[in-house]
Scaffold this motif. Structure first.
Motif, PDB file in Angstrom:
ATOM      1  N   PHE A  68     -93.887  34.353  45.510  1.00 60.93           N
ATOM      2  CA  PHE A  68     -94.444  32.993  45.543  1.00 60.93           C
ATOM      3  C   PHE A  68     -94.818  32.486  44.157  1.00 60.93           C
ATOM      4  CE2 PHE A  68     -95.817  34.701  49.774  1.00 60.93           C
ATOM      5  CZ  PHE A  68     -94.994  33.899  50.539  1.00 60.93           C
ATOM      6  N   TYR A  69     -95.271  33.398  43.307  1.00 56.52           N
ATOM      7  CA  TYR A  69     -95.818  33.037  41.994  1.00 56.52           C
ATOM      8  C   TYR A  69     -95.197  33.968  40.959  1.00 56.52           C
ATOM      9  CZ  TYR A  69     -99.488  31.164  38.885  1.00 56.52           C
ATOM     10  OH  TYR A  69    -100.166  30.510  37.892  1.00 56.52           O
ATOM     11  N   PRO A  70     -93.991  33.639  40.475  1.00 59.29           N
ATOM     12  CA  PRO A  70     -93.261  34.545  39.578  1.00 59.29           C
ATOM     13  C   PRO A  70     -94.045  34.852  38.301  1.00 59.29           C
ATOM     14  CG  PRO A  70     -91.840  32.774  40.368  1.00 59.29           C
ATOM     15  CD  PRO A  70     -93.227  32.421  40.783  1.00 59.29           C
ATOM     16  N   PRO A  71     -93.812  36.027  37.700  1.00 60.78           N
ATOM     17  CA  PRO A  71     -94.549  36.420  36.496  1.00 60.78           C
ATOM     18  C   PRO A  71     -94.397  35.449  35.325  1.00 60.78           C
ATOM     19  CG  PRO A  71     -93.445  38.314  37.449  1.00 60.78           C
ATOM     20  CD  PRO A  71     -92.959  37.125  38.203  1.00 60.78           C
ATOM     21  N   ASP A  72     -93.323  34.656  35.302  1.00 54.46           N
ATOM     22  CA  ASP A  72     -93.130  33.722  34.183  1.00 54.46           C
ATOM     23  C   ASP A  72     -93.663  32.324  34.484  1.00 54.46           C
ATOM     24  OD1 ASP A  72     -91.278  32.954  36.080  1.00 54.46           O
ATOM     25  OD2 ASP A  72     -89.609  32.734  34.670  1.00 54.46           O
ATOM     26  N   THR A  73     -94.520  32.203  35.497  1.00 57.04           N
ATOM     27  CA  THR A  73     -95.011  30.878  35.894  1.00 57.04           C
ATOM     28  C   THR A  73     -95.742  30.168  34.770  1.00 57.04           C
ATOM     29  OG1 THR A  73     -95.156  31.589  38.205  1.00 57.04           O
ATOM     30  CG2 THR A  73     -96.416  29.653  37.597  1.00 57.04           C
ATOM     31  N   VAL A  74     -96.373  30.909  33.859  1.00 58.22           N
ATOM     32  CA  VAL A  74     -97.094  30.251  32.762  1.00 58.22           C
ATOM     33  C   VAL A  74     -96.148  29.478  31.836  1.00 58.22           C
ATOM     34  CG1 VAL A  74     -99.060  31.823  32.742  1.00 58.22           C
ATOM     35  CG2 VAL A  74     -97.064  32.332  31.318  1.00 58.22           C
ATOM     36  N   ASP A  75     -94.854  29.723  31.954  1.00 58.17           N
ATOM     37  CA  ASP A  75     -93.890  28.995  31.132  1.00 58.17           C
ATOM     38  C   ASP A  75     -93.529  27.638  31.743  1.00 58.17           C
ATOM     39  OD1 ASP A  75     -93.726  31.063  29.257  1.00 58.17           O
ATOM     40  OD2 ASP A  75     -92.190  32.103  30.430  1.00 58.17           O
ATOM     41  N   TYR A  76     -93.976  27.376  32.963  1.00 58.61           N
ATOM     42  CA  TYR A  76     -93.667  26.114  33.630  1.00 58.61           C
ATOM     43  C   TYR A  76     -94.684  25.052  33.233  1.00 58.61           C
ATOM     44  CZ  TYR A  76     -91.086  29.327  36.756  1.00 58.61           C
ATOM     45  OH  TYR A  76     -90.264  30.286  37.281  1.00 58.61           O
ATOM     46  N   GLY A  77     -94.403  23.821  33.557  1.00 57.43           N
ATOM     47  CA  GLY A  77     -95.367  22.741  33.337  1.00 57.43           C
ATOM     48  C   GLY A  77     -96.587  22.920  34.219  1.00 57.43           C
ATOM     49  N   ILE A  78     -97.695  22.294  33.826  1.00 56.00           N
ATOM     50  CA  ILE A  78     -98.966  22.477  34.537  1.00 56.00           C
ATOM     51  C   ILE A  78     -98.859  22.024  35.994  1.00 56.00           C
ATOM     52  CG2 ILE A  78    -101.383  21.779  34.658  1.00 56.00           C
ATOM     53  CD1 ILE A  78    -100.822  23.718  32.382  1.00 56.00           C
ATOM     54  N   ASP A  79     -98.268  20.885  36.240  1.00 57.21           N
ATOM     55  CA  ASP A  79     -98.158  20.392  37.618  1.00 57.21           C
ATOM     56  C   ASP A  79     -97.374  21.367  38.485  1.00 57.21           C
ATOM     57  OD1 ASP A  79     -99.627  18.165  37.010  1.00 57.21           O
ATOM     58  OD2 ASP A  79     -97.897  16.827  36.798  1.00 57.21           O
ATOM     59  N   ARG A  80     -96.303  21.925  37.932  1.00 56.72           N
ATOM     60  CA  ARG A  80     -95.498  22.874  38.703  1.00 56.72           C
ATOM     61  C   ARG A  80     -96.274  24.172  38.919  1.00 56.72           C
ATOM     62  NH1 ARG A  80     -89.645  25.490  37.118  1.00 56.72           N
ATOM     63  NH2 ARG A  80     -89.215  26.412  39.165  1.00 56.72           N
ATOM     64  N   GLN A  81     -97.007  24.622  37.893  1.00 58.37           N
ATOM     65  CA  GLN A  81     -97.845  25.813  38.065  1.00 58.37           C
ATOM     66  C   GLN A  81     -98.810  25.629  39.231  1.00 58.37           C
ATOM     67  OE1 GLN A  81     -99.793  27.670  34.698  1.00 58.37           O
ATOM     68  NE2 GLN A  81     -98.326  26.777  33.271  1.00 58.37           N
TER      69      GLN A  81
END
Length: 313
Positions: free
Chosen positions: A22-35
């Motif tokens: 659900f929450y991939p390890p690279d999520t911090v690389d996405y935009g804030i809204d997508r995070q």
């Protein structure tokens, strides 16, 4: 390199894999809204429902120009022993009233305490000290309008806020009677301890921590600011009795040990539990992982004891 295949058991690996789906390890690389969208979806998937026998109300506190949403959980039956002011985790970037809704409901039911969850402002829209200011507003609301003893609690970023409120409310007529910090980030030394041995831990890495820290301050962290990093305080005297619960496989684990030691050195009461083989965010695993279930019971027991003014440690 730490060998997590031996430290982490099969139940916890299953939890990690489900979380990553659900929450991939690279999520911090996405935009804030997508995070936030990804995090909110994950929290919905893990929501365990409400236990029987509690009443829940969502309202807001603050001023006419700045309202802070809160959610109040009341136990049925007897008068609550205390009010637990709860600050959610999420790196100051994600989370809110929904993300920790079931955790707060269960904490209310199992401790017999009134629990108040605080929807403080998030970054990057509102950099430090906005979240801290909201946390202090919530504390003052509780102190001014509620007659119950106040226990501070929170996980991860919320543990940071709870501790910051504890430091800032010393000397207040209604100062908190205790605090329970769950895998908190308190501003420890990133060059040693768990920051090194667990820099690449599942669920939270030092790289993730650096991302959240930069977002929180919009640049460099202010030096010597205990409202941002409670471990940077010059004085640890007068703090309420403190229980800290950390995960072994987490860069933040050393913060719990350092904070306990600082309070004890200043003559206060503090206990630190490091949960073997657990990872950051394990509160969501409290129904599926034996170790997390046992740890949540420790959290409940600590909260209930502090609520009654007891110190069983």
């Amino acid at each position: 390199m730490t060998d997590y295949t031996t430290l982490i058991d099969a139940e916890t690996w299953a939890f990690i894999e489900r979380t990553n789906s659900f929450y991939p390890p690279d999520t911090v690389d996405y935009g804030i809204d997508r995070q936030r969208a990804i995090y909110d979806r994950m929290c919905r998937e893990f929501h365990a429902g409400y236990p029987d026998g509690i009443a829940v109300e969502t309202t807001a506190i603050g001023t006419a120009t700045h309202r802070i949403p809160i959610r109040i959980y009341r136990p049925g039956g007897n008068e609550p022993a205390a009010l637990v002011l709860y600050f959610h985790g999420g790196g100051f970037v994600v989370g809110g009233l929904e993300s920790h809704d079931d955790v707060c409901a269960e904490l209310c039911r199992r401790t017999g305490c009134m629990v108040v969850s605080v929807d403080y402002r998030l970054v990057p829209e509102h950099v430090h000290p906005a979240a801290f200011d909201d946390a202090m507003t919530a504390f003052r609301w509780a102190a001014d309008t509620q007659s119950l003893p106040i226990v501070l609690a929170g996980d991860s970023a919320g543990g940071n806020l709870a501790a910051a409120v504890a430091h800032s409310s010393r000397g207040h007529l209604r100062a908190p009677v205790g605090q329970v910090l769950i895998y908190p980030g308190l501003g420890g030394d990133h060059t040693k301890g768990s920051y090194v041995t667990h820099a690449e831990a599942p669920m939270l890495s030092v790289r993730d921590i650096e991302f959240y820290r930069k977002e929180r301050f919009g640049g460099e962290e202010p030096a010597g600011d205990a409202s941002a990093a409670p471990l940077h305080d010059a004085d640890f005297s007068g703090l309420p009795p403190t229980a800290i619960v950390t995960a072994e496989c987490d860069p933040l684990s050393s913060d719990g040990e350092a904070y306990r030691d600082a309070i004890l050195s200043a003559g206060g009461k503090a206990v630190w539990f490091e949960e073997k083989g657990l990872v950051h965010g394990y509160l969501r695993a409290r129904h599926t992982v034996g170790r997390a279930r046992e740890s949540f019971s420790r959290i409940v027991e600590a909260t209930a004891a502090l609520a009654k003014g007891e110190w069983p440690y």
